[in-house]
Design a protein around this motif. Structure first.
Motif, short mmCIF file in Angstrom:
data_model
loop_
_atom_site.label_atom_id
_atom_site.label_comp_id
_atom_site.label_asym_id
_atom_site.label_seq_id
_atom_site.Cartn_x
_atom_site.Cartn_y
_atom_site.Cartn_z
N SER A 38 7.03 7.40 -4.91
CA SER A 38 6.44 7.45 -6.25
C SER A 38 4.94 7.69 -6.22
O SER A 38 4.34 8.01 -7.25
CB SER A 38 6.75 6.16 -7.01
OG SER A 38 6.22 5.03 -6.35
N GLY A 39 4.32 7.53 -5.05
CA GLY A 39 2.90 7.84 -4.91
C GLY A 39 2.01 6.62 -4.90
O GLY A 39 2.36 5.56 -5.43
N GLN A 40 0.85 6.77 -4.27
CA GLN A 40 -0.12 5.69 -4.16
C GLN A 40 -1.22 5.89 -5.21
O GLN A 40 -1.73 6.99 -5.38
CB GLN A 40 -0.72 5.67 -2.76
CG GLN A 40 0.30 5.37 -1.67
CD GLN A 40 -0.20 5.76 -0.29
OE1 GLN A 40 -0.35 6.93 0.03
NE2 GLN A 40 -0.47 4.75 0.52
N TYR A 41 -1.58 4.79 -5.86
CA TYR A 41 -2.54 4.85 -6.96
C TYR A 41 -3.53 3.69 -6.85
O TYR A 41 -3.20 2.63 -6.33
CB TYR A 41 -1.81 4.77 -8.31
CG TYR A 41 -0.87 5.92 -8.57
CD1 TYR A 41 -1.31 7.08 -9.19
CD2 TYR A 41 0.47 5.83 -8.18
CE1 TYR A 41 -0.44 8.14 -9.42
CE2 TYR A 41 1.35 6.87 -8.41
CZ TYR A 41 0.89 8.03 -9.03
OH TYR A 41 1.75 9.07 -9.25
N VAL A 73 -5.48 -0.09 -3.45
CA VAL A 73 -4.52 1.01 -3.58
C VAL A 73 -3.13 0.44 -3.31
O VAL A 73 -2.95 -0.36 -2.39
CB VAL A 73 -4.81 2.14 -2.57
CG1 VAL A 73 -3.75 3.23 -2.65
CG2 VAL A 73 -6.19 2.74 -2.83
N ASN A 74 -2.14 0.83 -4.14
CA ASN A 74 -0.77 0.38 -3.89
C ASN A 74 0.23 1.38 -4.44
O ASN A 74 -0.13 2.41 -5.03
CB ASN A 74 -0.54 -1.02 -4.46
CG ASN A 74 -0.63 -1.07 -5.97
OD1 ASN A 74 -1.07 -0.13 -6.62
ND2 ASN A 74 -0.20 -2.19 -6.54
N GLU A 75 1.51 1.05 -4.24
CA GLU A 75 2.62 1.89 -4.67
C GLU A 75 3.73 0.99 -5.18
O GLU A 75 3.89 -0.14 -4.68
CB GLU A 75 3.12 2.76 -3.50
CG GLU A 75 4.23 3.72 -3.86
CD GLU A 75 4.63 4.64 -2.69
OE1 GLU A 75 5.30 5.65 -2.92
OE2 GLU A 75 4.25 4.32 -1.55
N VAL A 109 0.84 -1.19 0.00
CA VAL A 109 0.00 0.00 0.00
C VAL A 109 0.88 1.25 0.00
O VAL A 109 0.55 2.26 -0.62
CB VAL A 109 -0.94 0.00 1.22
CG1 VAL A 109 -1.64 1.34 1.38
CG2 VAL A 109 -1.96 -1.12 1.08
N LYS A 110 2.04 1.14 0.69
CA LYS A 110 2.97 2.26 0.72
C LYS A 110 4.39 1.71 0.87
O LYS A 110 4.63 0.82 1.69
CB LYS A 110 2.64 3.21 1.87
CG LYS A 110 3.45 4.50 1.87
CD LYS A 110 2.99 5.44 2.97
CE LYS A 110 3.77 6.75 2.93
NZ LYS A 110 3.34 7.68 4.01
N ALA A 111 5.32 2.22 0.06
CA ALA A 111 6.71 1.79 0.13
C ALA A 111 7.43 2.55 1.26
O ALA A 111 7.05 3.67 1.60
CB ALA A 111 7.41 2.06 -1.20
N PRO A 112 8.46 1.88 1.86
CA PRO A 112 8.98 0.55 1.58
C PRO A 112 8.12 -0.54 2.22
O PRO A 112 7.34 -0.26 3.12
CB PRO A 112 10.37 0.58 2.20
CG PRO A 112 10.22 1.52 3.36
CD PRO A 112 9.26 2.58 2.89
N ASN A 113 8.32 -1.77 1.78
CA ASN A 113 7.49 -2.86 2.30
C ASN A 113 8.24 -4.19 2.23
O ASN A 113 7.80 -5.15 1.62
CB ASN A 113 6.19 -2.96 1.49
CG ASN A 113 5.27 -4.03 2.06
OD1 ASN A 113 5.07 -4.12 3.26
ND2 ASN A 113 4.72 -4.86 1.19
N PHE A 128 -0.26 2.46 -10.78
CA PHE A 128 1.10 2.67 -10.33
C PHE A 128 2.11 2.29 -11.42
O PHE A 128 3.23 2.81 -11.46
CB PHE A 128 1.38 1.86 -9.06
CG PHE A 128 1.75 0.43 -9.30
CD1 PHE A 128 3.09 0.05 -9.42
CD2 PHE A 128 0.78 -0.54 -9.41
CE1 PHE A 128 3.43 -1.28 -9.64
CE2 PHE A 128 1.11 -1.87 -9.63
CZ PHE A 128 2.44 -2.24 -9.75
N LEU A 129 1.72 1.38 -12.33
CA LEU A 129 2.62 0.97 -13.41
C LEU A 129 2.87 2.10 -14.41
O LEU A 129 3.92 2.16 -15.04
CB LEU A 129 2.04 -0.24 -14.14
CG LEU A 129 2.39 -1.62 -13.56
CD1 LEU A 129 1.76 -2.71 -14.40
CD2 LEU A 129 3.89 -1.82 -13.47
N ARG A 130 1.89 3.00 -14.56
CA ARG A 130 2.10 4.14 -15.44
C ARG A 130 3.19 5.04 -14.87
O ARG A 130 4.08 5.51 -15.60
CB ARG A 130 0.80 4.91 -15.61
CG ARG A 130 0.97 6.18 -16.43
CD ARG A 130 -0.33 6.70 -16.99
NE ARG A 130 -1.43 6.67 -16.05
CZ ARG A 130 -2.70 6.90 -16.40
NH1 ARG A 130 -3.00 7.15 -17.67
NH2 ARG A 130 -3.65 6.86 -15.49
#
Length: 369
Positions: free
Chosen positions: A239-242, A231-233, A181-185, A272-274
């Motif tokens: 890089s942001g959550q999308y 939602v993930n990153e 959902v948010k880096a780092p993980n 997030f891949l974009r």
């Protein structure tokens, strides 16, 4: 966005912790409570977290169990498991990791004349010292305070040794991760030995187990459509959550009382891949990504569904037939819980990953024809 993440996680926890069958018990309710001390080690499943392993973590596990006696046929088929709620406090014994407070829903399954107890619990955990680029940059395990958490527990348990009091001892693995959902993980896995006491309330009113006749069970092939979202990153910090969306279409075949087989295809739209594509194209011109690639993916998958009454455990393995952006492996897997509301409508909570690398947790709503 953070508010939506909290709402999402709360719904996920409610779904996981209240997954037991909703019935009106004609048997007396038999309750059991446990308290155990935890001591063990953090496993180095990833060399990137080696600097976070500095001592032996300790903790406490509290569990409430509601016993079943065969009110529903599936209870008899699975050896009369318990369902319940549990809480774990863990001191990670590392100044960068801090402490963890977890809340779970769980099932207990019994073997060896009901002395060996195998449990699985899933829920949420609150981390006291998550990653912070200024104050805690060395914690690359948890990118957020709120994480998902799962534990597997094996106990040798003896109940009612003296006036309802019993003993248990065993070991558990506790996993903490925010599922990207948010880096780092990078997450952590703790191997912990457990020992403690249990107490069975109104143990003198324990009824006789109801046994159901085992009959064959089959269904014709059915077709399913599922819409999943989350939602993930990416693994690139900051890089942001999308949001991401997955639309799955598959057929299932019920081959017995406990099992169904799945086969299908799905479209995955991961925003997030974009961002990842643009970052790679601009920062690493030799990466093979030029910035014009489609960020959508198409996969095919096979799966299995383990039925526990109206609740089921799904496991699926897929392969990307269409993947313009070379992100992670070409094979992916999904695990989760599914809950039927009626013969057609169901909801799911699942984790998609590439091996041990999580991509995202999703909520889903589906329709079965």
């Amino acid at each position: 966005m953070k508010k939506w993440i909290i709402v999402f996680c709360c719904i996920a926890f409610a779904k996981a912790s209240l997954a037991q069958e909703s019935v009106v018990y004609s048997f007396p309710a038999i309750h059991n409570i446990e308290a155990s001390y935890l001591y063990g080690a953090i496993l180095e499943h990833n060399p990137d977290i080696a600097h976070l392993i500095s001592d032996h973590p300790t903790g406490v596990m509290l569990r409430y169990n509601r016993k079943t006696f065969g009110e529903n046929q599936w209870e008899s088929r699975y050896g009369y498991p318990d369902w319940g709620f549990s809480g774990i406090y863990q001191d990670m014994k590392n100044r960068y990791l801090g402490e963890a407070y977890g809340a779970y829903g769980h099932y207990n399954f019994y073997f060896l004349n009901r002395n060996l107890n195998l449990s699985i619990g899933t829920g949420l955990a609150w981390m006291t010292k998550p990653f912070d680029p200024v104050t805690n940059a060395r914690n690359n395990a948890y990118g957020s305070r709120l994480t998902s958490s799962t534990y597997l527990l094996t106990n040798y348990k003896r109940e009612n040794l003296y006036k309802g009091i019993g003993l248990q001892a065993g070991f558990t693995i506790v996993h903490y991760s925010n599922a990207n959902v948010k880096a780092p993980n990078n997450s952590t896995n703790s191997w912990l030995f457990t020992a403690g006491l249990n107490y069975t309330l109104n143990n003198d009113k324990t009824p006789i187990y109801k046994r159901w006749e085992k009959t064959s069970y089959k269904e014709n092939i059915r077709f399913n459509a599922v819409a999943r979202f989350g939602v993930n990153e990416s693994d690139v910090r900051g890089s942001g959550q999308y949001p991401f969306y997955t639309f799955s279409f598959y057929m299932d075949k019920r081959i017995g009382f406990k099992s169904s087989l799945h086969a299908g295809t799905e479209l995955m739209i991961s925003e997030f891949l974009r961002e990842y594509r643009d970052y790679q194209a601009n920062s690493f011109p030799d990466s093979g990504i030029n910035g014009d690639e489609n960020f959508q993916r198409v996969g095919v998958f096979l799966g299995h569904e383990l039925h526990l009454g109206k609740t089921s455990v799904i496991t699926q393995v897929g392969y990307y037939m269409y993947r313009p952006i070379n992100f992670e492996k070409s094979i992916y897997n999904r695990m989760g819980l599914q809950r039927r509301f009626n013969d057609n409508l169901f909801a799911s909570l699942s984790l998609k990953s590439h091996g041990a690398a999580a991509e995202g947790v999703s909520l889903g709503i589906g329709y079965r024809l």
